[in-house]
Motif scaffolding. Structure first.
Motif, mmCIF file in Angstrom:
data_model
loop_
_atom_site.group_PDB
_atom_site.id
_atom_site.type_symbol
_atom_site.label_atom_id
_atom_site.label_comp_id
_atom_site.label_asym_id
_atom_site.label_seq_id
_atom_site.Cartn_x
_atom_site.Cartn_y
_atom_site.Cartn_z
ATOM 1 N N ARG A 1 -73.655 -119.367 -2.561
ATOM 2 C CA ARG A 1 -72.397 -119.527 -3.322
ATOM 3 C C ARG A 1 -72.635 -120.200 -4.664
ATOM 4 O O ARG A 1 -72.064 -119.798 -5.681
ATOM 5 C CB ARG A 1 -71.392 -120.333 -2.510
ATOM 6 C CG ARG A 1 -70.747 -119.546 -1.417
ATOM 7 C CD ARG A 1 -69.705 -120.373 -0.713
ATOM 8 N NE ARG A 1 -69.015 -119.582 0.282
ATOM 9 C CZ ARG A 1 -68.432 -120.082 1.343
ATOM 10 N NH1 ARG A 1 -68.430 -121.384 1.554
ATOM 11 N NH2 ARG A 1 -67.825 -119.299 2.206
ATOM 12 N N LYS A 2 -73.471 -121.231 -4.664
ATOM 13 C CA LYS A 2 -73.783 -121.947 -5.902
ATOM 14 C C LYS A 2 -74.462 -121.015 -6.908
ATOM 15 O O LYS A 2 -74.108 -120.998 -8.093
ATOM 16 C CB LYS A 2 -74.700 -123.128 -5.567
ATOM 17 C CG LYS A 2 -75.089 -123.982 -6.735
ATOM 18 C CD LYS A 2 -75.975 -125.135 -6.274
ATOM 19 C CE LYS A 2 -76.596 -125.844 -7.450
ATOM 20 N NZ LYS A 2 -77.553 -126.869 -7.025
ATOM 21 N N LYS A 3 -75.395 -120.207 -6.424
ATOM 22 C CA LYS A 3 -76.094 -119.265 -7.314
ATOM 23 C C LYS A 3 -75.151 -118.170 -7.810
ATOM 24 O O LYS A 3 -75.219 -117.773 -8.971
ATOM 25 C CB LYS A 3 -77.295 -118.643 -6.594
ATOM 26 C CG LYS A 3 -78.420 -119.612 -6.336
ATOM 27 C CD LYS A 3 -79.119 -119.997 -7.618
ATOM 28 C CE LYS A 3 -80.359 -120.817 -7.326
ATOM 29 N NZ LYS A 3 -81.192 -121.007 -8.506
ATOM 30 N N ASN B 1 -74.097 -122.219 1.276
ATOM 31 C CA ASN B 1 -73.735 -123.030 0.113
ATOM 32 C C ASN B 1 -74.647 -122.752 -1.079
ATOM 33 O O ASN B 1 -74.188 -122.714 -2.221
ATOM 34 C CB ASN B 1 -73.750 -124.514 0.466
ATOM 35 C CG ASN B 1 -72.634 -124.885 1.414
ATOM 36 O OD1 ASN B 1 -71.586 -124.241 1.442
ATOM 37 N ND2 ASN B 1 -72.848 -125.915 2.211
ATOM 38 N N LEU B 2 -75.920 -122.547 -0.813
ATOM 39 C CA LEU B 2 -76.872 -122.242 -1.881
ATOM 40 C C LEU B 2 -76.564 -120.891 -2.525
ATOM 41 O O LEU B 2 -76.565 -120.764 -3.755
ATOM 42 C CB LEU B 2 -78.298 -122.268 -1.327
ATOM 43 C CG LEU B 2 -79.426 -122.049 -2.313
ATOM 44 C CD1 LEU B 2 -79.406 -123.085 -3.436
ATOM 45 C CD2 LEU B 2 -80.759 -122.122 -1.579
ATOM 46 N N LYS C 1 -71.972 -118.451 -8.303
ATOM 47 C CA LYS C 1 -71.130 -119.077 -9.327
ATOM 48 C C LYS C 1 -71.897 -119.209 -10.643
ATOM 49 O O LYS C 1 -71.365 -118.914 -11.711
ATOM 50 C CB LYS C 1 -70.656 -120.443 -8.842
ATOM 51 C CG LYS C 1 -69.651 -121.087 -9.748
ATOM 52 C CD LYS C 1 -69.105 -122.368 -9.155
ATOM 53 C CE LYS C 1 -68.064 -122.966 -10.076
ATOM 54 N NZ LYS C 1 -67.453 -124.165 -9.511
ATOM 55 N N ALA C 2 -73.161 -119.608 -10.564
ATOM 56 C CA ALA C 2 -73.984 -119.775 -11.768
ATOM 57 C C ALA C 2 -74.178 -118.453 -12.516
ATOM 58 O O ALA C 2 -74.277 -118.439 -13.743
ATOM 59 C CB ALA C 2 -75.338 -120.376 -11.396
#
Length: 113
Positions: free
Chosen positions: A24-26, A21-22, A28-29
């Protein structure tokens, strides 16, 4: 021992899910895809990247270092800092064989999954 091993597997699953999840979040950012990251890290396919992120295959040493530099993810969020139950058993066996029992204290079960 069975309950201890099951707790360890749950701990590992939780770690891998949080890491995925981390990442994926990065991604996306930074407007990147898993396929982009695979290409940047030098992997041939997005399937391989999927396997890394889902804990199916282990990261090579360079992958977490590169992800740390590129995405700013802390190393302790990319690489688990605990040992597998099986690894601890093997180490304890070797420690016994070497008659270095003082090392058992260093190898606490808290450090393993």
């Amino acid at each position: 021992m069975k309950a201890s091993r099951q707790r360890g597997l749950l701990r590992l699953k939780g770690f891998i899910e949080k890491r995925k999840n981390l990442i994926r979040k990065k991604l996306k950012a930074f407007d990147l895809t898993q396929e982009n990251l695979a290409h940047i890290l030098g992997h041939k396919s997005k399937t391989h990247m999927f396997e890394l992120m889902n804990g199916i295959k282990p990261f090579t040493l360079g992958d977490p270092v590169a992800s740390n530099c590129l995405l700013g993810i802390k190393m302790n969020e990319l690489v688990p800092a605990f040992l597998s139950f099986e690894r601890v058993i093997k180490m304890k066996t070797a420690i016994s064989e070497l008659n270095k029992k003082h090392l058992f204290k260093k190898l606490s079960m808290a450090a393993c999954i």
